[in-house]
Design a protein around this motif. Structure first.
Motif, PDB file in Angstrom:
ATOM      1  N   ALA A 193     -55.763 -10.210  26.750  1.00 13.48           N
ATOM      2  CA  ALA A 193     -54.858 -11.127  27.435  1.00 13.48           C
ATOM      3  C   ALA A 193     -54.589 -10.521  28.805  1.00 13.48           C
ATOM      4  N   SER A 245     -63.188 -12.887  26.845  1.00 14.61           N
ATOM      5  CA  SER A 245     -63.898 -12.531  25.622  1.00 14.61           C
ATOM      6  C   SER A 245     -64.550 -11.155  25.706  1.00 14.61           C
ATOM      7  N   ALA A 289     -61.013 -14.430  22.156  1.00  8.65           N
ATOM      8  CA  ALA A 289     -60.207 -13.609  23.066  1.00  8.65           C
ATOM      9  C   ALA A 289     -60.201 -12.151  22.628  1.00  8.65           C
ATOM     10  N   GLN A 290     -60.552 -11.278  23.547  1.00  3.38           N
ATOM     11  CA  GLN A 290     -60.480  -9.836  23.328  1.00  3.38           C
ATOM     12  C   GLN A 290     -59.300  -9.225  24.079  1.00  3.38           C
ATOM     13  N   PHE A 338     -57.103 -18.586  20.552  1.00  5.43           N
ATOM     14  CA  PHE A 338     -58.375 -18.712  21.261  1.00  5.43           C
ATOM     15  C   PHE A 338     -59.373 -17.848  20.520  1.00  5.43           C
ATOM     16  N   THR A 342     -57.253 -15.401  29.298  1.00 13.64           N
ATOM     17  CA  THR A 342     -57.864 -14.643  28.211  1.00 13.64           C
ATOM     18  C   THR A 342     -59.307 -14.383  28.606  1.00 13.64           C
TER      19      THR A 342
END
Length: 185
Positions: free
Chosen positions: A69, A94, A66-67, A63, A92
């Motif tokens: 999970a 951001s 994504a920062q 993804f 996820t």
């Protein structure tokens, strides 16, 4: 969306098998609980537990933005029968951890679930749909979004009732969509 400063909180389910597998195989047992709530009501007790982990390589899990999970586990016990069920959701986001604390994540996810679960999962049974490959999931999501948007634009607040009515009167939908002067019910 992220290019305009917006951020994404994306639930990941079985219809994205690679991303889902990447999230489920993270070392969740070693990640501490970030936030936990306990609620009582409607004849049940619920515990929601949030764990979040920063991804060291943004986009490295399939993804692109994504920062973090996220894993949210909901344990529900029916008070009259004592029956317990557990549901685990993976997401996820951001936003980095500094801007999205576990309590925030739980609040945002729960707000999203209130809408998605009722309209898409309950009314349209999205989780039971078999389209899993190619353009099938995107096409079906577009059709569901179109139906929801049409009913809301028509002034309906109860999408389930509107969908049942449309099923009984499909000619009304065809007329509304094909008419040069659309009339909503």
């Amino acid at each position: 969306m992220t290019g305009r400063g917006a951020h994404l909180l994306i639930p990941v389910k079985g219809n994205r098998p690679t991303l889902f597998a990447q999230l489920t195989t993270l070392p969740w047992a070693q990640i501490p609980i970030g936030h936990q709530t306990r609620d009582r009501g409607h004849g049940r007790r619920e515990t929601r537990t949030v764990k979040a982990v920063t991804l060291h390589t943004p986009g490295g899990i399939g993804f692109p933005h994504a920062q973090q999970a996220i894993r949210i586990t909901r344990t529900r016990t029916i008070t009259t029968s004592g029956k317990t069920s557990r549901e685990t959701a993976y997401l996820t986001i951001s936003l980095p951890a500094a801007d999205a604390h576990p309590a925030d994540l739980q609040h945002w996810a729960r707000s999203e679930w209130l809408i998605e679960n009722h309209v898409r999962d309950v009314t349209f049974r999205e989780d039971l749909h078999q389209a899993r490959t190619g353009n099938g999931p995107a096409v079906m999501a577009t059709l569901r979004n179109t139906a929801i948007g049409f009913h809301r634009a028509s002034g309906d607040t109860n999408i389930a009732r509107a969908a049942r009515r449309a099923g009984r009167r499909p000619h009304d939908l065809i007329t509304a969509v094909t008419s040069s002067n659309p009339r909503t019910q």
